[in-house]
Design an enzyme around this catalytic site. Structure first.
Site, PDB file in Angstrom:
ATOM      1  N   TRP A   1      45.885  35.743  37.290  1.00 35.04           N
ATOM      2  CA  TRP A   1      45.467  34.244  37.470  1.00 35.04           C
ATOM      3  C   TRP A   1      45.522  33.495  36.108  1.00 35.04           C
ATOM      4  CZ3 TRP A   1      47.111  32.802  41.969  1.00 35.04           C
ATOM      5  CH2 TRP A   1      46.933  33.266  42.896  1.00 35.04           C
TER       6      TRP A   1
ATOM      7  N   LYS B   1      38.123  30.717  48.924  1.00 38.14           N
ATOM      8  CA  LYS B   1      37.514  32.164  48.683  1.00 38.14           C
ATOM      9  C   LYS B   1      36.048  32.275  48.989  1.00 38.14           C
ATOM     10  CE  LYS B   1      41.571  32.879  46.682  1.00 38.14           C
ATOM     11  NZ  LYS B   1      42.104  32.729  45.367  1.00 38.14           N
TER      12      LYS B   1
ATOM     13  N   ASP C   1      38.855  27.784  35.689  1.00 38.28           N
ATOM     14  CA  ASP C   1      39.424  28.057  37.227  1.00 38.28           C
ATOM     15  C   ASP C   1      38.277  28.938  37.705  1.00 38.28           C
ATOM     16  OD1 ASP C   1      40.410  28.968  39.590  1.00 38.28           O
ATOM     17  OD2 ASP C   1      42.170  29.951  38.791  1.00 38.28           O
TER      18      ASP C   1
HETATM   19  C1  LIG Z   1      43.204  32.412  44.702  1.00 35.48           C
HETATM   20  C2  LIG Z   1      43.110  32.053  43.363  1.00 35.48           C
HETATM   21  C3  LIG Z   1      44.095  30.980  42.839  1.00 35.48           C
HETATM   22  C4  LIG Z   1      45.047  30.260  43.795  1.00 35.48           C
HETATM   23  O1  LIG Z   1      44.756  29.504  44.598  1.00 35.48           O
HETATM   24  P1  LIG Z   1      45.742  28.648  45.623  1.00 35.48           P
HETATM   25  O2  LIG Z   1      44.760  28.134  46.681  1.00 35.48           O
HETATM   26  O3  LIG Z   1      46.415  29.323  46.232  1.00 35.48           O
HETATM   27  O4  LIG Z   1      46.310  27.512  44.787  1.00 35.48           O
HETATM   28  C5  LIG Z   1      43.990  30.570  41.548  1.00 35.48           C
HETATM   29  N1  LIG Z   1      43.147  30.953  40.921  1.00 35.48           N
HETATM   30  C6  LIG Z   1      42.107  32.025  41.130  1.00 35.48           C
HETATM   31  C7  LIG Z   1      41.180  32.731  40.222  1.00 35.48           C
HETATM   32  C8  LIG Z   1      42.199  32.495  42.523  1.00 35.48           C
HETATM   33  O5  LIG Z   1      41.328  33.382  42.919  1.00 35.48           O
END
Ligand SMILES: *Cc1c(COP(=O)(O)O)cnc(C)c1O
Length: 359
Positions: free
Chosen positions: A101, A195, A171
């Site tokens: 990521w 998530k 993030d």
């Molecule tokens: C799932 C995830 C993403 C992507 O998320 P989207 O909703 O598909 O844009 C980005 N960063 C992390 C750490 C993730 O777990």
């Protein structure tokens, strides 16, 4: 019957939340409408959004000089909208590369600026978080970006890095609300809801007020944090249903005792699986013990030829979505807040039995 769902996202939700959403589906609180049918500017929905924000502020202890935005586009959209909102005329930003990521965030940022890699764990296949002391930060960078929980590699920051006067941007998608966070140490925190905080379609952005004035003029208005902050995240129609579901998750977390209590449960659940993995001779987790994620736990079987039998047997035991991410293979168990201890115990019991049969 409900199964134990170890998906990395969209992922398991608390049963109480699903039951509440089901009970309120046709008629929310006597309004005669489903939340999905409400005007986003009506009294009912603005009440739902205000309560969701207030509960999130109380869960995380978000200081008054931070805005909470309910946006769309997911964390991947923010990979672009972080540089667009924060560069403010500067040309470079620092990134810490701890996995898949982080790499995606760096690649996207390079469309807009020089994204410098200030530290990386690529030398050991992203199995650790580089110590802060070794980061080579540029004091003129617009910001420092970290991914505090790498969903695919299963690596989590268990410290908050000090970046001095350069704003720290995180993030937190896959461990958002899994533990308390010192929000004041960050300039921006963002997370996709699907998530650990609800349904897909909602992106949460928490941003310090003094960072709202730096957007590049070409930034689209629905992704311009300042404009969204001034309009209660209603420059466009917000993802009303996903905000409602996230609000139910926030209420559930408060009823569970808040984030300190949630963290204690997450420590207990992840320790159950890691202790088993470390004692086993069939399974192995590659991450340095101090940097292991409590949310996403990748593991490999000694012999990849057993993978298919492992997954098939797991499914027969009501344990699903254990296949690792396609980029790394192996297995992965995502055990978010809503995964009960009983689910982790059922997984460990199955893994023990499988090991006995295949040792
Ligand atoms: C799932 C995830 C993403 C992507 O998320 P989207 O909703 O598909 O844009 C980005 N960063 C992390 C750490 C993730 O777990």
């Amino acid at each position: 019957m409900r199964i134990f769902n170890f998906s990395a996202g969209p992922a398991v939700l608390p049963e109480e939340v699903l039951k509440c959403a089901a009970a309120e589906m046709m008629d929310w609180h006597g309004s005669g409408m489903s939340v999905m049918e409400m005007s986003h500017r009506g009294r009912e929905f603005t009440g739902i959004a205000e309560k969701a924000e207030a509960d999130l502020r109380s869960l995380l202890g978000i200081p008054a000089d931070y805005k909470v935005l309910f946006l769309q586009g997911g964390a991947i959209a923010e990979f672009a909208f972080v540089p667009l909102n924060l560069l403010g005329g500067r040309r470079s930003a620092d990134y810490v590369n701890t996995g898949e990521w982080s790499k995606k965030a760096i690649k996207e940022a390079r469309q807009y600026c020089a994204a410098r890699v200030a530290a990386s764990s690529e030398d050991r296949a992203f199995t650790y978080v580089p110590e802060r002391a070794g980061w080579e930060l540029d004091p003129n960078a617009a910001y420092v970006h970290v991914c505090t929980n790498e969903t695919i590699g299963g690596v989590e920051f268990h410290f908050t890095p000090d970046t001095g006067n350069v704003p720290l941007v995180a993030d937190m998608s896959s461990h958002f609300l899994s533990r308390p966070v010192e929000v004041s140490k960050y300039g921006v925190i963002y997370a996709g809801a699907q998530k650990n905080a609800g349904a897909a379609g909602l992106t949460l952005v928490i941003v310090r007020d003094d960072l709202l004035d730096r957007a590049a003029p070409i930034t689209p208005s629905v992704f311009r944090w300042k404009e969204q902050a001034e309009n209660e995240s209603m420059v466009n129609t917000p993802p009303t249903w996903a905000i409602y579901v996230a609000g139910l998750v926030f209420e559930w977390l408060l009823a569970q005792g808040g984030l300190a209590a949630t963290e204690r449960r997450n420590i207990e659940k992840s320790a159950l699986l890691y202790d088993f993995l470390d004692r086993s001779s069939l399974y192995r987790n590659p991450v340095d013990p101090v940097d292991r994620s409590r949310m996403n736990i990748p593991f490999r079987l000694q012999d990849a030829a057993l993978d298919e039998a492992f997954l098939k047997g797991a499914k027969e035991h009501g344990l699903i979505q254990l296949k690792g991410h396609r980029s790394v293979g192996g297995m992965r168990a995502s055990i978010y807040n809503a995964m009960p201890l009983a689910g982790v115990q059922a997984l460990v019991d199955y893994m023990k039995e499988f090991e006995r049969r295949h040792a």
